[in-house]
Design an enzyme around this catalytic site. Structure first.
Site, PDB file in Angstrom:
ATOM      1  CE1 TYR A 206      -3.880  -2.252   0.388  1.00 51.12           C
ATOM      2  CE2 TYR A 206      -2.540  -3.354   2.041  1.00 51.12           C
ATOM      3  CZ  TYR A 206      -3.640  -3.330   1.217  1.00 51.12           C
ATOM      4  OH  TYR A 206      -4.503  -4.390   1.216  1.00 51.12           O
TER       5      TYR A 206
ATOM      6  CG  HIS B 263      -4.389   0.391   3.717  1.00 51.02           C
ATOM      7  ND1 HIS B 263      -3.935   0.345   5.014  1.00 51.02           N
ATOM      8  CD2 HIS B 263      -4.987  -0.796   3.498  1.00 51.02           C
ATOM      9  CE1 HIS B 263      -4.244  -0.829   5.537  1.00 51.02           C
ATOM     10  NE2 HIS B 263      -4.890  -1.542   4.644  1.00 51.02           N
TER      11      HIS B 263
HETATM   12 MG    MG Z   1      -8.797  -1.451   2.362  1.00 52.75          MG
END
Ligand code: MG
Length: 415
Positions: free
Chosen positions: A157, A210
């Site tokens: 992420y 995120h």
């Molecule tokens: Mg997520």
């Protein structure tokens, strides 16, 4: 004869190396029990303690069919409420009571929610690669299986693995996962530009921020991704910065999905009532189970906001099944995240039995075929727990490292 609760246990197991916690509610009817997901992978001992030391004494002897009454009883019993440990503990009991209710009725749970409005549940799968070529291969893998919605991430992420600070970080910066938000925005826009030119627009693409960007950068990312027609952008702003969604909403056409960290009704009420998001995306056990999640789903339906329940690897198969039953009956269903029965690629699978430890521990797990998931068809949630198998995969309570995300100056950033 009233069906009374006789025992409440929280069973911990980690068949894929991820801590899972499942609550088993037993009754005075021989062989009649329910299972619920109470998984808070990174604090499982605390949830287990709440279930067995506080909820069990509260619940034993009570009417197992009174779900709404017992949910409220658990919710207000500790006076302070709406926290993740308490909510996950309540969820374990709540889902188990719904499982029991379905078994009593002799019906799969979605029937008690009004019946199925779709034949199967469309899911999105996760494609990841270190570079564009790996990501394109991963997308091709899922499309070959019939998957139509794919979440695309490059390098996790927006950070690498946990380890020493990179050389360009401040001197003395501690170990962590190092994030570079501005570079991440540039790289992600370039990535989707390249992806669309290679895979076209016939497949739906999702991307998960995120919470790892300052809101102004999240807005710029959402704007710059507009030409690539995302199905949605996931958790673009942090839990604590929900007010920024008003600005994102006004300034970008990229659809927004928000909420996998939500705990409290006040966190989503305004977002839905003012239609500031397109998809409500919560982790049902974090809300307190099926009872509050169904209320949220029906509330969102009134405003045209669609569902996209969180379905990660750190959720038990019992929790995945709960998602699928709610999805089957939801008019305002959007999409379901599906982490699959395959082990995450960072865990070495122990090949034995069915070839999948998760299926050995949780027989009846909903199956994904093509791009859709189907429930087992058995009454209740339809997933069982083999306690002897579960005991073979003990949990561990070590220090969590993936949440130790930092910026180049060494300061902590949200994970
Ligand atoms: Mg997520």
């Amino acid at each position: 004869m009233a069906i009374r609760i006789t025992d409440v246990r929280a069973i911990a197991t980690a068949p894929q190396g991820i801590n899972l916690l499942v609550v088993k509610v037993e009754t005075n009817q021989p062989g009649l029990y329910g299972l619920g997901c109470a998984t808070f992978a990174y604090r499982h001992l605390a949830v287990q303690c709440v279930v067995e030391q506080y909820l069990k004494p509260l619940l034993v002897g009570r009417d197992a069919e009174a779900i709404e009454e017992l949910w409220q009883l658990m919710h207000q019993n500790a006076y302070w409420r709406n926290g993740p440990i308490e909510n996950n503990a309540i969820s374990g009991v709540d889902m188990a009571l719904w499982d029991l209710k379905g078994k009593l009725a002799g019906m799969p749970l979605y029937q008690l929610f009004g019946g199925a409005v779709r034949a199967g549940v469309p899911v999105y799968r996760h494609a990841e690669g270190r570079d564009l070529a790996e990501l394109v291969d991963s997308i091709a893998h899922w499309r070959a299986q019939g998957v139509q919605h794919i979440r695309c991430q490059s390098g996790g992420y927006g950070g690498g693995g946990f380890g020493p600070a990179p050389a360009r970080a401040a001197e003395g910066a501690p170990e962590g996962i190092y994030l570079e938000p501005r570079a991440y925005v540039r790289d992600t826009v370039a990535l989707f530009d390249a992806l669309r030119s290679q895979v076209g627009f016939e497949v739906e693409l999702v991307h998960d921020v995120h919470e790892r960007l300052p809101p102004a950068d999240a807005l710029r990312l959402a704007q710059q991704l507009e030409p690539y027609a995302l199905f949605f952008l996931e958790d673009a702003v942090p839990l604590e910065q929900g007010d920024w969604l008003r600005r994102l909403r006004a300034q970008t056409s990229t659809p927004l999905a928000q909420g996998e960290l939500f705990n409290h009704p006040l966190e989503w009420r305004t977002l839905i009532a003012e239609r500031l998001i397109d998809f409500i995306r919560v982790h049902p056990s974090q809300l307190g189970g099926i009872t509050p999640t169904r209320k949220l789903q029906l509330f969102a339906e009134q405003y045209g906001v669609r569902t996209a329940w969180h379905g990660p690897g750190d959720q038990s198969p019992v929790g995945h099944a709960a998602n699928i039953h709610m999805d089957l009956a939801a008019r305002n269903f959007g999409i379901q995240e599906w982490s699959g029965t395959e082990p995450p690629n960072f865990v070495i699978q122990e090949l034995r039995g069915s070839g999948n430890a998760l299926l050995d521990v949780f027989p009846g797990l909903p199956e994904c075929r093509g791009g859709h998931v189907y429930p087992s068809g058995r009454p209740g949630l339809g997933v069982d727990l083999d306690e002897a198998e579960a005991a073979r995969y003990p949990c561990s309570a070590g220090v969590t490292t993936w949440t130790q995300t930092r910026l180049l100056d060494g300061s902590l950033a949200l994970p």
